[in-house]
Design a protein around this motif. Structure first.
Motif, PDB file in Angstrom:
ATOM      1  N   ASN A  85       0.855  -1.186   0.000  1.00 44.72           N
ATOM      2  CA  ASN A  85       0.000   0.000   0.000  1.00 44.72           C
ATOM      3  C   ASN A  85       0.892   1.238   0.000  1.00 44.72           C
ATOM      4  O   ASN A  85       1.658   1.475   0.943  1.00 44.72           O
ATOM      5  N   VAL A  86       0.796   2.053  -1.027  1.00 42.14           N
ATOM      6  CA  VAL A  86       1.633   3.250  -1.160  1.00 42.14           C
ATOM      7  C   VAL A  86       0.796   4.523  -1.083  1.00 42.14           C
ATOM      8  O   VAL A  86       1.284   5.604  -1.423  1.00 42.14           O
ATOM      9  N   GLY A  87      -0.449   4.430  -0.641  1.00 47.54           N
ATOM     10  CA  GLY A  87      -1.308   5.604  -0.528  1.00 47.54           C
ATOM     11  C   GLY A  87      -1.261   6.205   0.860  1.00 47.54           C
ATOM     12  O   GLY A  87      -0.727   5.623   1.811  1.00 47.54           O
ATOM     13  N   PRO A  88      -1.848   7.390   1.037  1.00 43.64           N
ATOM     14  CA  PRO A  88      -1.846   8.037   2.361  1.00 43.64           C
ATOM     15  C   PRO A  88      -2.774   7.376   3.365  1.00 43.64           C
ATOM     16  O   PRO A  88      -2.594   7.536   4.567  1.00 43.64           O
ATOM     17  N   GLY A  89      -3.780   6.655   2.880  1.00 42.41           N
ATOM     18  CA  GLY A  89      -4.731   5.977   3.758  1.00 42.41           C
ATOM     19  C   GLY A  89      -4.693   4.484   3.545  1.00 42.41           C
ATOM     20  O   GLY A  89      -3.865   3.952   2.793  1.00 42.41           O
ATOM     21  N   PRO A  90      -5.597   3.752   4.189  1.00 39.03           N
ATOM     22  CA  PRO A  90      -5.623   2.295   4.029  1.00 39.03           C
ATOM     23  C   PRO A  90      -6.346   1.878   2.757  1.00 39.03           C
ATOM     24  O   PRO A  90      -7.224   2.584   2.253  1.00 39.03           O
ATOM     25  N   GLY A 146      14.185  -2.322  -1.290  1.00 42.69           N
ATOM     26  CA  GLY A 146      13.426  -3.252  -2.104  1.00 42.69           C
ATOM     27  C   GLY A 146      12.631  -2.555  -3.182  1.00 42.69           C
ATOM     28  O   GLY A 146      12.850  -1.383  -3.527  1.00 42.69           O
ATOM     29  N   LEU A 147      11.658  -3.281  -3.703  1.00 37.74           N
ATOM     30  CA  LEU A 147      10.865  -2.766  -4.812  1.00 37.74           C
ATOM     31  C   LEU A 147       9.929  -1.655  -4.373  1.00 37.74           C
ATOM     32  O   LEU A 147       9.749  -0.664  -5.071  1.00 37.74           O
ATOM     33  N   VAL A 148       9.311  -1.803  -3.193  1.00 35.74           N
ATOM     34  CA  VAL A 148       8.342  -0.830  -2.705  1.00 35.74           C
ATOM     35  C   VAL A 148       9.059   0.194  -1.825  1.00 35.74           C
ATOM     36  O   VAL A 148       9.704  -0.187  -0.843  1.00 35.74           O
ATOM     37  N   PRO A 149       8.972   1.472  -2.125  1.00 43.76           N
ATOM     38  CA  PRO A 149       9.648   2.475  -1.289  1.00 43.76           C
ATOM     39  C   PRO A 149       8.912   2.696   0.021  1.00 43.76           C
ATOM     40  O   PRO A 149       7.725   2.378   0.162  1.00 43.76           O
ATOM     41  N   PRO A 177       4.721  12.385  -1.979  1.00 45.76           N
ATOM     42  CA  PRO A 177       5.194  11.569  -0.851  1.00 45.76           C
ATOM     43  C   PRO A 177       6.706  11.644  -0.714  1.00 45.76           C
ATOM     44  O   PRO A 177       7.445  11.770  -1.698  1.00 45.76           O
ATOM     45  N   HIS A 178       7.151  11.574   0.514  1.00 45.10           N
ATOM     46  CA  HIS A 178       8.573  11.632   0.836  1.00 45.10           C
ATOM     47  C   HIS A 178       9.068  10.228   1.126  1.00 45.10           C
ATOM     48  O   HIS A 178       8.432   9.471   1.866  1.00 45.10           O
ATOM     49  N   VAL A 179      10.190   9.859   0.547  1.00 43.54           N
ATOM     50  CA  VAL A 179      10.764   8.537   0.726  1.00 43.54           C
ATOM     51  C   VAL A 179      11.668   8.559   1.950  1.00 43.54           C
ATOM     52  O   VAL A 179      12.572   9.387   2.051  1.00 43.54           O
ATOM     53  N   THR A 180      11.400   7.664   2.889  1.00 47.17           N
ATOM     54  CA  THR A 180      12.204   7.570   4.100  1.00 47.17           C
ATOM     55  C   THR A 180      13.458   6.775   3.806  1.00 47.17           C
ATOM     56  O   THR A 180      13.386   5.633   3.346  1.00 47.17           O
ATOM     57  N   GLN A 181      14.603   7.374   4.055  1.00 48.29           N
ATOM     58  CA  GLN A 181      15.881   6.692   3.895  1.00 48.29           C
ATOM     59  C   GLN A 181      16.211   5.994   5.207  1.00 48.29           C
ATOM     60  O   GLN A 181      16.789   6.569   6.113  1.00 48.29           O
ATOM     61  N   GLU A 182      15.796   4.745   5.307  1.00 55.68           N
ATOM     62  CA  GLU A 182      16.017   4.009   6.553  1.00 55.68           C
ATOM     63  C   GLU A 182      17.469   3.587   6.647  1.00 55.68           C
ATOM     64  O   GLU A 182      18.047   3.024   5.723  1.00 55.68           O
ATOM     65  N   ARG A 183      18.064   3.883   7.791  1.00 47.73           N
ATOM     66  CA  ARG A 183      19.466   3.567   8.023  1.00 47.73           C
ATOM     67  C   ARG A 183      19.584   2.395   8.975  1.00 47.73           C
ATOM     68  O   ARG A 183      18.660   2.048   9.684  1.00 47.73           O
ATOM     69  N   TRP A 205     -10.611  12.368   4.386  1.00 44.07           N
ATOM     70  CA  TRP A 205     -11.001  11.040   3.919  1.00 44.07           C
ATOM     71  C   TRP A 205      -9.829  10.519   3.088  1.00 44.07           C
ATOM     72  O   TRP A 205      -9.612  10.919   1.954  1.00 44.07           O
ATOM     73  N   LEU A 206      -9.031   9.616   3.692  1.00 45.30           N
ATOM     74  CA  LEU A 206      -7.777   9.156   3.096  1.00 45.30           C
ATOM     75  C   LEU A 206      -7.953   7.746   2.566  1.00 45.30           C
ATOM     76  O   LEU A 206      -8.415   6.853   3.286  1.00 45.30           O
ATOM     77  N   GLN A 207      -7.570   7.558   1.324  1.00 46.09           N
ATOM     78  CA  GLN A 207      -7.684   6.265   0.666  1.00 46.09           C
ATOM     79  C   GLN A 207      -6.304   5.746   0.303  1.00 46.09           C
ATOM     80  O   GLN A 207      -5.374   6.510   0.035  1.00 46.09           O
ATOM     81  N   GLY A 208      -6.192   4.421   0.293  1.00 49.06           N
ATOM     82  CA  GLY A 208      -4.943   3.790  -0.078  1.00 49.06           C
ATOM     83  C   GLY A 208      -4.878   3.482  -1.567  1.00 49.06           C
ATOM     84  O   GLY A 208      -5.850   3.653  -2.312  1.00 49.06           O
ATOM     85  N   ARG A 209      -3.716   3.010  -1.978  1.00 49.16           N
ATOM     86  CA  ARG A 209      -3.503   2.686  -3.398  1.00 49.16           C
ATOM     87  C   ARG A 209      -2.453   1.589  -3.479  1.00 49.16           C
ATOM     88  O   ARG A 209      -1.427   1.625  -2.795  1.00 49.16           O
ATOM     89  N   TRP A 210      -2.733   0.590  -4.327  1.00 52.62           N
ATOM     90  CA  TRP A 210      -1.780  -0.495  -4.505  1.00 52.62           C
ATOM     91  C   TRP A 210      -0.579  -0.043  -5.321  1.00 52.62           C
ATOM     92  O   TRP A 210      -0.697   0.801  -6.207  1.00 52.62           O
ATOM     93  N   PHE A 211       0.549  -0.617  -5.028  1.00 50.00           N
ATOM     94  CA  PHE A 211       1.763  -0.321  -5.780  1.00 50.00           C
ATOM     95  C   PHE A 211       1.599  -0.811  -7.221  1.00 50.00           C
ATOM     96  O   PHE A 211       1.255  -1.970  -7.477  1.00 50.00           O
ATOM     97  N   ARG A 212       1.804   0.113  -8.163  1.00 55.19           N
ATOM     98  CA  ARG A 212       1.636  -0.140  -9.596  1.00 55.19           C
ATOM     99  C   ARG A 212       0.228  -0.591  -9.943  1.00 55.19           C
ATOM    100  O   ARG A 212       0.010  -1.270 -10.957  1.00 55.19           O
ATOM    101  N   GLU A 213      -0.729  -0.248  -9.103  1.00 54.32           N
ATOM    102  CA  GLU A 213      -2.147  -0.515  -9.337  1.00 54.32           C
ATOM    103  C   GLU A 213      -2.442  -1.995  -9.526  1.00 54.32           C
ATOM    104  O   GLU A 213      -3.368  -2.379 -10.250  1.00 54.32           O
TER     105      GLU A 213
END
Length: 712
Positions: free
Chosen positions: A196-201, A582-585, A611-617, A678-686
């Protein structure tokens, strides 16, 4: 008479007992830092056990003799190398207790050479008993993260949505397998949530994973949410003494401005001017008290937000307020009894007078009259609370519900009090009755406790079976001392999981992440696992630009909402992919950003951020402030001085109101402006993982893990 010093006496040198001499061959008393020999294998001590020789040892000794007879090495160089190796052994033995390594046997017919004067040779490491070391967690590689392990498993079927939900419409519900039915299904759905790459579920995976002891009713259908969240306190009535006030009488309870009129009375606060809309197309909107404005255009159907009731209490400003997590309202379908008010719910709060007060709130529709203006709320003055709890020498500051009966209260003296208010509410104990003592009162922190949350899982019996009809026992807390603790009420102390130099303002329990969401140094948001195999291990979720005021997790989905002092309201996914790079940011979605102009006194609400990508260390990586790296993403601020008006002080997901409303997020700012998204989610690459949701949840017979459809 002056004190005489004790004459210095020579101390015996125990090297003689070991068969070793000093440089000059005599035992001389001296400091303990003098050089000593490492015990060799061929010592003449009678306490050394005899070792049976083997063929391998004979071969090695013979080869050593041959090599020594054939090779001629500078004696000084050999001694220096031997001393260096022994020094390294001494350093290693000082940190890790390891068995001694035996020296090779000396050649026959040769006497051991003595060290040169001034050469440092370490002493042998003592054979101490093994001490308990910190538990280590193994990862496949440095690029992996641990997956959340559920601590409560529901094996019954649950509800899920058949179609995308819509506001103010009845959803279509079907039954499916629970996420925790078995371990393979938990991994499949957990991995799918990571896409899930959207702001909501995403609505396809919404599921109620709450756990309350009230759900153990034998006649209820365990698949329905109404059985997991049953109605409570049905026989409790609204107390008498409620009074409806007009606007002028209610002014003393409402926020006021700093300017007074000629009569010395306080005036309402001035209107708040805020620019709203997409960037470059914003329009100035003037907000008076109780005004509402739609942030979207006419092309989208939007609901209307209106303030219905203002509850006026005599306890002073509220420090923390929370509704009972289970429905406690009267049925609206039933006819209203004559002369009696229906109740809206049960509200608990900690107030400025230091008390914990419980109010039975009436339904505002029963208090409104025909003559009242429907555009303004109804002002209701509450009588004495149904239950009032005070502690001597301290004040109640924070609270959290475990279920409909048990409350945890964080106090200003560092104590946590646990109260069971079920019997008191049913019996109608008022303020004039006897004091209700806490069931537990534990000293956990050294300063005020600002945040508490229950780990809502049932305790385990001695035979390993979950006690579903008992209250939870573990509390997560954070205070002004920068300490974050996990406390089991069955023990008289708390267990520290983290220490920071910041103030812990908020915490929340996430059933999907199986841990408590807390704040680490530099305003880093982390989740600390409470599962037995991962107890106390933390994972970084996001790093806001300012101190965190509030976090909120839902029982329906793993999206986390965060409000910070820099004016940003953000969300992120708790069930991120277990592999870094990995594949999903790892996305962090900024829902909106508040801004304030000190010159004009006007606000600006910015939205539609990328969206901002978190650079996890890794665990040993340094922060940007330590490494001196510049922020090239354009999302950071160069200053830590933010106006207090733009801070996001509270965020809350709509929990307990059904799957169709789980995507609603409410937030409140320091300026008095509140917002509902009202926040909705979105699948990666739909693309839906595992082809479809029925296959993902194993609703289709014969499905296996081969239908990954490109999953990592």
């Amino acid at each position: 008479m002056p004190r005489e010093l004790r004459p210095r006496k020579s101390r015996p040198d125990y090297t003689g007992l070991a068969g070793r001499d000093t440089d000059d061959g005599a035992n001389v008393a001296g400091p303990s830092s003098s050089a000593a020999w490492v015990a060799a294998e061929d010592t003449d001590s009678s306490f050394t056990p005899q070792r049976a020789s083997s063929k391998k040892d004979d071969i090695e000794s013979s080869s050593d003799v041959d090599s020594d007879s054939d090779m001629e090495v500078d004696e000084d160089v050999a001694k220096t190398r031997t001393a260096a190796k022994l020094a390294l052994r001494s350093n290693a033995a000082s940190s890790v207790v390891a068995p001694l390594k035996k020296r090779p046997m000396e050649p026959v017919g040769r006497s051991p050479s003595k060290p040169q004067h001034g050469t440092t040779i370490s002493t042998p490491a003592l054979q101490l008993p093994a001490t308990r070391s910190a538990k280590t967690y193994s990862l496949p590689s440095t690029h992996h993260r641990h997956r959340a392990i559920p601590i409560f498993h529901r094996f019954e079927e649950v509800e899920r949505l058949e179609h995308p939900p819509a506001l103010f419409e009845e959803p279509k519900i079907t039954f499916t397998n629970s996420m925790t039915t078995n371990h393979p299904l938990t991994d499949r759905i957990g991995k799918a949530w990571g896409y899930n790459v959207g702001p909501g579920p995403v609505w396809e995976l919404l599921e109620d994973r709450s756990c309350y002891k009230e759900s153990t009713h034998p006649k209820a259908d365990s698949r329905m949410e109404s059985s997991r969240r049953p109605r409570v306190y049905e026989n409790i009535k609204v107390r008498e003494g409620w009074e409806v006030l007009d606007y002028h009488d209610a002014l003393v309870y409402l926020p006021t401005g700093v300017v007074t009129n000629d009569e010395g009375c306080s005036q309402p606060p001035p209107a708040v001017a805020c620019y709203m809309g997409p960037y470059g197309e914003q329009s100035r909107v003037l907000f008076n008290m109780f005004d509402s404005h739609c942030t979207y255009g006419s092309e989208r159907d939007s609901g209307e937000v209106q303030c219905e009731m203002i509850l006026c209490v005599e306890n002073g400003p509220a420090q923390d307020i929370k509704w009972c997590p289970l429905p406690a309202h009267d049925r609206w379908a039933d006819d209203r009894p004559l002369g009696r008010l229906r109740k809206l719910g049960i509200l608990a709060g900690t107030f400025e007078d230091g008390s914990l007060s419980i109010y039975i709130v009436p339904d505002p529709t029963d208090l409104s009259s025909v003559q009242r203006d429907t555009s303004s709320p109804v002002f209701v003055k509450a009588p004495e609370p149904a239950l009032r709890i005070e502690l001597e020498g301290t004040s109640c500051w924070s609270l959290d519900w475990a279920n409909s009966e048990v409350l945890a209260v964080g106090c200003t003296n560092g104590y946590i009090g646990v109260y069971n208010i079920g019997d008191a509410l049913r019996k109608g104990i008022g303020p004039s009755e006897d004091h209700i003592p806490p069931t537990h009162f534990i000293c956990v922190h050294q300063s005020a406790i600002r945040a508490v949350t229950w780990i809502r899982v049932p305790p385990t019996k001695a035979n390993g079976v979950l006690a579903m009809d008992e209250d939870p026992t573990v509390i997560a807390s954070g205070g002004y001392d920068g300490v974050e603790c996990l406390t089991d009420v069955r023990e008289p102390y708390g267990h520290v999981v983290n220490r920071t130099r910041d103030v812990i303002n908020t915490t929340s329990y996430s059933v999907f992440a199986a841990g408590a969401v807390m704040i680490d140094h530099d305003s880093t948001v982390k989740v600390y696992s409470v599962s037995p195999s991962m107890l106390g291990r933390g994972h970084t979720l996001m790093e806001p630009d300012g101190p965190v005021w509030s976090v909120s997790a839902s029982d329906y989905h793993p999206q986390l909402a965060v409000g910070s002092a820099d004016g940003s309201c953000s969300t992120t996914n708790l069930l991120k992919s277990t592999r870094r790079g990995g594949l999903v940011p790892f996305f962090v979605h900024k829902i909106y950003q508040m801004d304030f102009s000190r010159k004009t006194g006007e606000f600006r609400m910015l939205e539609w951020f990328l969206p901002h990508v978190t650079q996890e260390r890794g665990p040993g990586a340094k922060s940007k402030t330590e490494t001196g790296e510049d922020d090239t993403t354009g999302t950071g601020h160069n200053t830590g001085v933010w106006p207090p008006e733009i801070g996001i002080h509270r965020v809350a997901w709509n929990t307990g109101n059904g799957l169709a409303c789980a995507q609603l997020l409410a937030s409140a700012t320091g300026s008095g402006l509140c917002r509902v998204d009202w926040l909705q989610g979105r699948w990666f690459r739909e693309r839906v993982p595992y082809v479809s949701v029925p296959k993902m949840r194993r609703e289709v017979e014969g499905d296996d893990d081969s239908a990954d459809d490109g999953l990592e």
